[in-house]
Design an enzyme around this catalytic site. Structure first.
Site, mmCIF file in Angstrom:
data_model
loop_
_atom_site.group_PDB
_atom_site.id
_atom_site.type_symbol
_atom_site.label_atom_id
_atom_site.label_comp_id
_atom_site.label_asym_id
_atom_site.label_seq_id
_atom_site.Cartn_x
_atom_site.Cartn_y
_atom_site.Cartn_z
ATOM 1 N N GLU A 277 0.579 -1.454 0.139
ATOM 2 C CA GLU A 277 0.209 -0.234 -0.322
ATOM 3 C C GLU A 277 0.815 1.443 -0.087
ATOM 4 O O GLU A 277 0.756 2.143 -1.009
ATOM 5 C CB GLU A 277 -1.136 -0.020 1.505
ATOM 6 C CG GLU A 277 -2.338 0.708 0.945
ATOM 7 C CD GLU A 277 -3.218 0.944 2.335
ATOM 8 O OE1 GLU A 277 -3.839 -0.599 1.380
ATOM 9 O OE2 GLU A 277 -3.681 0.953 2.945
ATOM 10 N N CYS A 297 -8.602 -1.947 3.751
ATOM 11 C CA CYS A 297 -8.383 -3.325 4.557
ATOM 12 C C CYS A 297 -9.447 -4.089 5.055
ATOM 13 O O CYS A 297 -9.817 -4.799 5.825
ATOM 14 C CB CYS A 297 -7.337 -3.253 5.322
ATOM 15 S SG CYS A 297 -5.734 -2.060 5.530
ATOM 16 N N GLU A 364 -13.802 -12.967 -6.456
ATOM 17 C CA GLU A 364 -12.513 -12.221 -6.605
ATOM 18 C C GLU A 364 -11.504 -13.048 -6.158
ATOM 19 O O GLU A 364 -10.233 -12.947 -6.217
ATOM 20 C CB GLU A 364 -12.107 -11.000 -6.485
ATOM 21 C CG GLU A 364 -12.759 -10.266 -6.855
ATOM 22 C CD GLU A 364 -14.349 -9.206 -6.359
ATOM 23 O OE1 GLU A 364 -15.254 -9.400 -6.716
ATOM 24 O OE2 GLU A 364 -14.094 -8.424 -5.188
#
Lengths: 668, 174
Positions: A277, A297, A364
């Site tokens: 990140e 998150c 996903e």
């Protein structure tokens, strides 16, 4: 001095807003279902009643103190009213306490016991309403609802969503989503704060304990478990230890005794998240685009953004959450090293969170039909499994996490508290940008329980503006300010639950803020105790890149550690039919009037389309309807012509779209 | 391709006109949460009920949650989430009307318009029959109200005459 008397005792009035506050400060625990200091005053449950001389019975939560009041908190009338209220609530409540998920933590059960209700004079509930088991995280049982409205106010006032509300009237009143829909059909983000505040078992966390036992008892499966940071400072509460006590070693020991083959630490993948990140942040700072960068998150926040802020989705970090990075690491890389197929490994995560249960079901996060994470258990569910197995938690000898995912930096641990992700990212960003070693690792500005925390951090000459919000209502306000240009930030951390993950709905029930504060203290203490404080110093992370992931934001890391987002409508429902074609060969035209498109003028687009259809005399060849979301929010206003979605159809664009895509397909 | 066109139905254009009306109503009242009820009242006057998708639309425009709008719409007896008939027949079942025989009147009406058990509205959306608590015209008991018009001292026989008349007017209008 202004005074009043409570049970013949003279008390000074300070700044108390209500009698309830004043009386509780005296050490008298007035009972209540619907009063919560974090929510607005509702005054519905009538349990907090007191008697005021000359005024009779009043609800203390909604009565301000006045000088000279003579108050009785336990007079015969008060006692009678409270007991009757309890009896009436119980008469309308499905009293299957022994088999209720909330048994032992139920406020109604507790107060019925406290007031010695042994008989209910009003019979039983005869109407059985269906349960809502549609969601992945929560189960709603309207038969247990006492209409205190806590969940309604939590969802609207704190989370800014408003999935739940009262409907109907009188004896038919119910709490639920719009149009009696299921939770899965509306914009519920699965944060579970409604279940955390529900005094009864009307909204509970969906239990997966049975599935966990089945996996543990299956000899063909290697069962791997990861433990989230916030669990280690809260699980002890279930076994009589004080809030905030760090019980990491005992948690690991308990999990090993329960039969988990490998016990790993989610903080490791939190460290990995920090690197991925922060690289993303640095990249965006260097080539300014899509700032601020929002954290990703928190799965409840992600789903909230997908429902409500489609234009901001490109601002969300593409990083998977630590839970999902972990699942990916285990099933895609570690499995090979162990000589196992992904399907032979069963990954469980112990989470403070209910939305994580939904997150693992996102398509996903399933690779070739195999989910990266198979099961999520909340802190509470783990406590139940420990109790079920008879382990005496306080006697457990501390054990250590297994390698290779067992060693973490303090930065990975503080993910559990609001501000932690931002702080961990700042620790990494400083060194990444300046190339110097960061000596003072604490960023106190982003810690604590204030709804919005802001910091301007000087990273070697570059000032980075950071905002941290917790509670989605605060996120909503902040996004409003960013949209109107009132505020600008480079980096924004959002956690859906008040206090961050330590206040998650999967944690032991804690209404008091003090408990959450103690847990946060525990988290920061665990940080101090860590040998390493920065994610980038964690040797395990270096090894992960060396062995598997090449380098942060590499092609490989992108494939397995990052994700993408979708736009979601707010509610499932039918379209508004406007024109109905009478031809066999018809043209189907749908104009999106969902939030995003509506705000960009899709109503005028619709009007213009109808006008053009009339003008061209083909109004009867088109099935024209207004629909609520075509999920093309990034290029709104959107129009769907048969199967094709055309974006950017502003009223001015209607003419060209009409000519090129509609008129030539019509029959005149 | 004109053969494909089904019989001409003037009603076919109604939904569109109504959706334009919804926007007109919202614009006229202002996009304020405080005017939710007036908006719902006017929308109901237009559609004769509150369709789910229109409520969702109103919620979105007023920046309310759909659950809140649904809560308001189900709270007040004046709002209906089911389509109502063109003629809404309200049978007063207050004390005075009840003792003067509102039940046989109700049965006669339901039989005459051909209502099935448990359904308040005829399948052709022509009639809705409902009972209400008091119309405040006890001197004329038993009383019924069809749309905005009051009919007093009802009997099962009188019902037939009134509905015959409605049907004739309906035929003339066509």
């Amino acid at each position: 001095m202004n005074t009043l008397s409570v049970d013949h005792q003279t008390v000074a009035i300070k700044n108390e807003k209500s009698l309830l506050e004043l009386i509780r400060n005296m050490g008298i625990e007035l009972p209540t279902f619907c009063y919560n200091s974090e929510l607005s005053i509702y005054g519905a449950c009538r349990m907090c009643v007191v008697e005021i001389e000359g005024r009779g019975i009043v609800a203390s939560c909604s009565t301000p103190p006045a000088p000279g009041m003579k108050i009785f908190t336990n007079s015969p009338r008060v006692q009678r009213v409270r007991k009757t209220v309890l009896e009436l609530l119980l008469a309308n409540h499905d009293r299957e306490c022994t088999t209720c998920e909330k048994s032992g933590h139920c406020k109604l059960q507790e107060l019925a016991e406290r007031f010695g209700v042994r008989k209910i004079r009003y019979g039983e509930r005869d109407l059985k309403l269906p349960l809502d088991t549609s969601g992945k995280s929560l189960v709603r049982d309207p038969n247990k609802c006492i209409l205190c409205g806590d969940c309604v106010r939590m969802c609207w006032e704190v989370q800014g969503i408003g999935v739940l509300n009262f409907s109907n009237r009188g004896s038919k009143v119910q709490v639920g989503p719009a149009f009696n829909k299921n939770l899965a059909e509306v914009d519920c983000v699965n944060c579970g704060q409604c279940s955390a505040i529900c005094p009864t078992g009307a909204i509970v966390v969906k239990s997966e304990i049975d599935a966990a036992w089945t996996a543990l008892h299956d000899p063909t499966k290697l069962v791997v478990v990861q433990v989230a940071p916030a669990v280690r400072v809260a699980l002890g509460e279930e076994f009589g230890l004080p809030a905030g006590e760090i019980v990491t070693g005992k948690v690991v020991a308990a999990l090993k005794k329960l039969g988990f083959d490998k016990v790993f630490d989610t903080c490791v993948s939190a460290d990995l998240t920090v690197l991925e990140e922060t690289h993303e942040l640095v990249e965006r700072l260097e080539n300014p685009a899509d700032l601020p960068l929002f954290t990703s998150c928190c799965p409840a926040w992600v789903k909230y953004a997908e429902h409500n802020e489609p234009e901001f989705l490109k601002h969300l970090s593409t990083c998977r959450s630590p839970q999902q990075m972990f699942g990916s690491l285990v099933k895609k890389y570690w499995a090979k090293e162990m000589g196992k197929k992904p399907e032979d490994i069963f990954t469980v995560s112990i989470m403070p969170c209910t939305a994580k249960k939904f997150e693992i079901t996102r398509p996903e996060f399933t690779t070739d039909g195999i989910p990266d994470v198979d099961l999520v258990l909340t802190t509470q569910e783990l406590a139940r499994m420990i109790r079920e197995s008879g382990l005496l938690f306080h006697q457990l000898e501390a054990a250590s996490f297994d390698t290779p995912f067992g060693f973490t930096s303090g930065a990975g641990v503080i993910f559990g508290a609001s501000g932690g992700v931002a702080e961990a990212a700042l620790r990494a960003a400083y060194e990444m940008i300046s190339g110097k070693v960061l000596e003072q690792v604490n960023f106190e500005e982003v810690r604590g329980f204030q709804g919005l925390k802001e910091a301007a951090v000087n990273l070697d000459g570059n000032e980075i503006k950071v905002a941290v919000v917790h509670g989605l209502g605060n996120a909503k306000k902040l996004i409003g300010k960013i949209k109107t240009g009132k505020s600008f930030y480079h980096f924004v951390e959002v956690m859906a639950c008040p206090g961050g993950c330590i206040g998650g709905a999967g944690q032991p029930v804690a209404v008091e803020k003090a408990v959450k504060e103690a847990r946060a203290k525990g988290i920061y203490h665990a940080d101090i105790l860590s040998q390493l404080r920065k994610s980038q110093d964690n040797p395990i992370i270096a090894k992960l890149y060396e062995k598997w992931l090449e380098q942060p934001n590499s092609h490989e890391a992108h494939a397995t550690m990052h994700t993408k987002y979708i736009t979601r409508g707010r509610i499932t429902g039918e379209d508004i039919q406007l024109l109905t074609s009478k031809h066999q060969q018809k043209l189907d035209v749908a104009v999106c009037v969902g939030t995003c498109c509506y705000l960009k003028g899709s109503y005028d687009t619709l009007q213009e389309l109808m006008r053009r259809a009339d003008q061209a005399g083909i109004g009867d060849q088109i099935n024209l309807h207004a629909t609520f979301c075509l999920e093309g929010c990034s290029q709104s206003p959107s129009v769907r012509i048969n199967e094709e979605i055309v974006g950017g159809v502003s009223p001015e664009q209607v003419d060209s779209v009409f000519t090129s895509k509609i008129l030539n397909r019509s029959q005149r | 391709m004109d053969t494909d066109i089904l019989t001409e139905e003037p009603q076919a254009m109604i939904p569109r006109r109504r959706f334009e009306k919804v926007n007109e109503i919202i614009e006229r009242n202002g996009k304020l949460q405080a005017v939710l009820i007036p908006i719902l009242q006017e929308v109901q006057a237009e559609y004769r009920y509150l369709p789910e998708e229109i409520l969702t639309y109103i919620a979105m425009v007023l920046n309310l949650s759909p659950a809140t709008v649904y809560g308001v719409a189900t709270f007040y007896a004046q709002f209906s989430l089911e389509p109502k008939g063109k003629y809404v027949i309200k049978i007063c079942d207050g004390t005075a009307c009840h003792v003067r025989g509102s039940d046989p009147v109700k049965d006669a009406i339901r039989k005459r318009v051909g209502l099935k058990e448990g359904c308040p509205t005829t399948t052709d959306l022509k009639y809705t029959v409902e009972t209400i608590s008091c119309l405040g015209a006890c001197g004329l008991a038993p009383v019924i109200m069809i749309n905005e018009k009051i009919y007093g001292q009802m009997t099962p026989q009188a019902i037939n005459i009134i509905i015959d008349k409605l049907e004739t007017e309906e035929g003339d209008a066509k």
